[in-house]
Enzyme design. Structure first.
Site, mmCIF file in Angstrom:
data_model
loop_
_atom_site.group_PDB
_atom_site.id
_atom_site.type_symbol
_atom_site.label_atom_id
_atom_site.label_comp_id
_atom_site.label_asym_id
_atom_site.label_seq_id
_atom_site.Cartn_x
_atom_site.Cartn_y
_atom_site.Cartn_z
ATOM 1 C CD GLU A 1 58.662 28.497 63.318
ATOM 2 O OE1 GLU A 1 57.442 27.840 63.306
ATOM 3 O OE2 GLU A 1 59.391 28.291 64.366
ATOM 4 C CG ASN B 1 60.513 27.943 68.413
ATOM 5 O OD1 ASN B 1 60.629 28.783 67.559
ATOM 6 N ND2 ASN B 1 59.762 26.965 68.499
ATOM 7 C CD GLU B 2 55.902 28.960 67.495
ATOM 8 O OE1 GLU B 2 55.377 28.017 67.905
ATOM 9 O OE2 GLU B 2 55.635 29.349 66.465
ATOM 10 C CD GLU C 1 61.292 22.215 64.775
ATOM 11 O OE1 GLU C 1 60.502 22.715 63.982
ATOM 12 O OE2 GLU C 1 61.036 22.073 65.983
ATOM 13 C CG ASN D 1 56.986 23.736 68.727
ATOM 14 O OD1 ASN D 1 57.162 24.935 68.888
ATOM 15 N ND2 ASN D 1 56.255 23.111 68.148
ATOM 16 C CD GLN E 1 60.506 22.874 59.838
ATOM 17 O OE1 GLN E 1 61.347 22.218 59.692
ATOM 18 N NE2 GLN E 1 59.647 23.278 61.135
ATOM 19 C CE1 TYR F 1 54.764 27.534 59.566
ATOM 20 C CE2 TYR F 1 54.067 28.303 61.820
ATOM 21 C CZ TYR F 1 55.214 27.766 60.866
ATOM 22 O OH TYR F 1 56.269 27.221 61.276
#
Ligand code: AHR
Length: 503
Positions: free
Chosen positions: A292, A172-173, A27, A72, A353, A244
């Protein structure tokens, strides 16, 4: 002493491993790109400014597909800013990470870097501040051979062959209130469906990922997946999962069992997707792009790193530079075990990442690069997990955890590559105090010998690799492993991750 027993039988397969499961994520965030993969002044930099030492480490890590450019970041990104002559590219404020994006690295440069690390490009589309039209423009630019304004612009910018990008994330999200352009499941489902249909009219080869929840802890988890898939079921191929994990409040016991949560998360999303399939009387199967996953100490970002000052928009600040311990790497290895155990439905995954930002690889500007503890389970699993995942018949002692109740102390997964005549077993011992003796019955796989057995463990479970002590933690050969009459016996230290390969 903990004990566990596994039986491997090639007749009981979970599914073929899609190599995209060993994907990662780059990212435009912190020092992932700038001062990470790209540092023109570095002594190892190539003619394009990419660090040679980082390229070597990424190759050793064994990534397959790399998701780009966010995260993000993508929800405020204008892809057109990142192509064309560099001197004309605008500097933009990145609202997601309160940084300045110089656009020095864009689609062309990143694609060139990917060729150096033998990985496939997976692109995310901005469905935060933008919509169907800009998504179509980007796919025309990347995938149409020539003869249209945007494809010809790509050629004029130096890329004659189409980039030929197959994997696309539809935003994304979008369930997260922090996301630019955050939407309700209804609203997102509609725009994702419209975008997917339009993109397929342009290029029917695309594989499309619709956003699932940004974590299983989101209040809308479950209903989000259901509503979004009710709108998009026929239009997409995958639904995303993001997760996460971190040690909270000193509860190492629960943290070590995070894989149990990941198993449950995957199985819940599969159940939801399959119930929408039944509702729609569809014969199509939606798979998972776990795009992710990692250990991430989010509180450290919220409380220490986060930038909010209106005067401060740094280029490539140090953000999310978590230092990973042995315990983190053991959990990380167990998350890989969880992904593999669900290989029939998890067809793609991205370790979030890759460099400097919650990453297995760290760099110092003008200086060294080194492997974090999490580097080792990823590199070994990517190298050894080939062919098909087997359903292991696992019998393990159990223990109690605050978060997840009673859990198996040992977890494991096995893979077999019939063509190569090899097999591999990946194991984790979640006990904080006791060794585990594991017997693995491999007799049904034929006449195999032990090729390699390695373990990640340390007397100090919080030991880590740092700039000052880059090789403090590594893999050690597990000399306890033996094979007698088709049965492998191995001892796993407390809080450890191990891999055994046979052939
Ligand atoms: O990987 C860091 C961030 O985590 C990503 O930008 C976002 O998608 C997620 O919340």
């Amino acid at each position: 002493m903990v004990t566990a027993r596994l039986i491997l039988d090639p007749h009981f397969a979970v599914g073929a491993i899609n190599r995209r499961i060993f994907g990662s994520f780059v990212e435009h965030l912190g020092r992932c790109v700038y001062d990470g993969i790209y540092e023109p002044g570095h002594s190892t930099a190539d003619a394009e400014g990419f660090r040679g030492d980082v390229i070597d480490l990424v190759k050793e890590l064994g990534t397959t597909t790399i998701r780009y450019p966010g995260g993000n970041f993508v929800s405020g990104f204008k892809w057109e800013d990142s192509v064309g002559p560099r001197e004309d590219r605008p500097r933009r404020l990145d609202l997601a990470w309160h940084s300045t994006e110089t656009n020095e690295i864009g689609l062309h440069e990143f694609s060139s870097w990917l060729a150096k690390v033998d990985s496939e490009l997976m692109l995310a589309i901005n469905l935060g501040t933008r919509g169907v039209e800009e998504a179509l423009d980007l796919v025309e630019y990347t995938n149409i051979r020539s003869g249209s304004t945007l494809s010809d612009q790509r050629i004029a910018n130096g890329q004659v062959e189409p980039f030929g990008v197959t994997m696309w994330c539809l935003g994304n999200e979008m369930d997260g209130p922090w996301q630019l352009g955050h939407r309700s499941a209804e609203d997102y489902g509609k725009i994702a469906s419209q975008t997917a249909k339009a993109l397929r009219q342009l290029d029917e080869r695309l594989e499309l990922v619709v956003c699932g929840s940004s974590s299983a802890q989101m209040p809308t988890f479950g209903s989000w997946e259901r509503t979004v898939l009710q709108h998009t079921y026929d239009d997409v191929d995958y639904i995303s999962c993001h997760a996460y994990y971190e040690e909270r409040g000193g509860d190492l016991t629960s943290f070590l069992a995070s894989g149990v949560n990941m198993d449950h998360f995957i199985e819940s999303v599969v159940a939801t997707a399959d119930s929408v399939k039944a509702e729609l009387r569809s014969s199509k199967q939606i798979n998972i792009s776990f795009d992710e996953w990692n250990v991430w100490y989010i509180d450290r970002y919220q409380q220490v790193d986060r930038i909010t000052d209106i005067e401060e928009w740094p280029v490539a600040p140090r953000l999310l530079e978590d230092v990973y311990s042995v315990a983190d790497a053991v959990v990380f290895g167990s998350l890989l075990i969880s992904l593999l155990k669900h290989a029939d439905r998890v067809q793609s995954a991205s370790l979030a990442q890759l460099v400097n930002v919650i990453a297995p690889i760290m760099t110092e500007p003008g200086g060294d690069s080194w492997r974090q503890t999490t580097f080792f389970p990823f590199a070994v699993t990517s190298r050894l997990a080939r062919g098909t995942v087997l359903e292991v018949r696992l019998e393990s002692d159990t223990h109690e955890t605050k978060e997840y109740g009673t859990v198996a102390t040992v977890d494991a997964v096995a893979t077999v590559d019939a063509e190569a005549g090899t097999a591999a077993v990946f194991l984790v011992n979640r006990s904080e105090t006791e060794e585990a003796t594991v017997t693995i019955d491999v007799a049904a796989l034929g006449d195999l010998g032990l090729l390699e057995a390695s373990t990640l463990a340390d007397d100090d479970v919080y030991a880590a690799n740092t700039l000052a002590d880059q090789n403090r933690v590594g893999l050690s050969p597990n000399t306890s492993a033996v094979i007698v009459d088709g049965v492998v016996t191995i001892t796993l230290p407390a809080v450890s991750w191990s891999a055994v390969s046979l052939g």
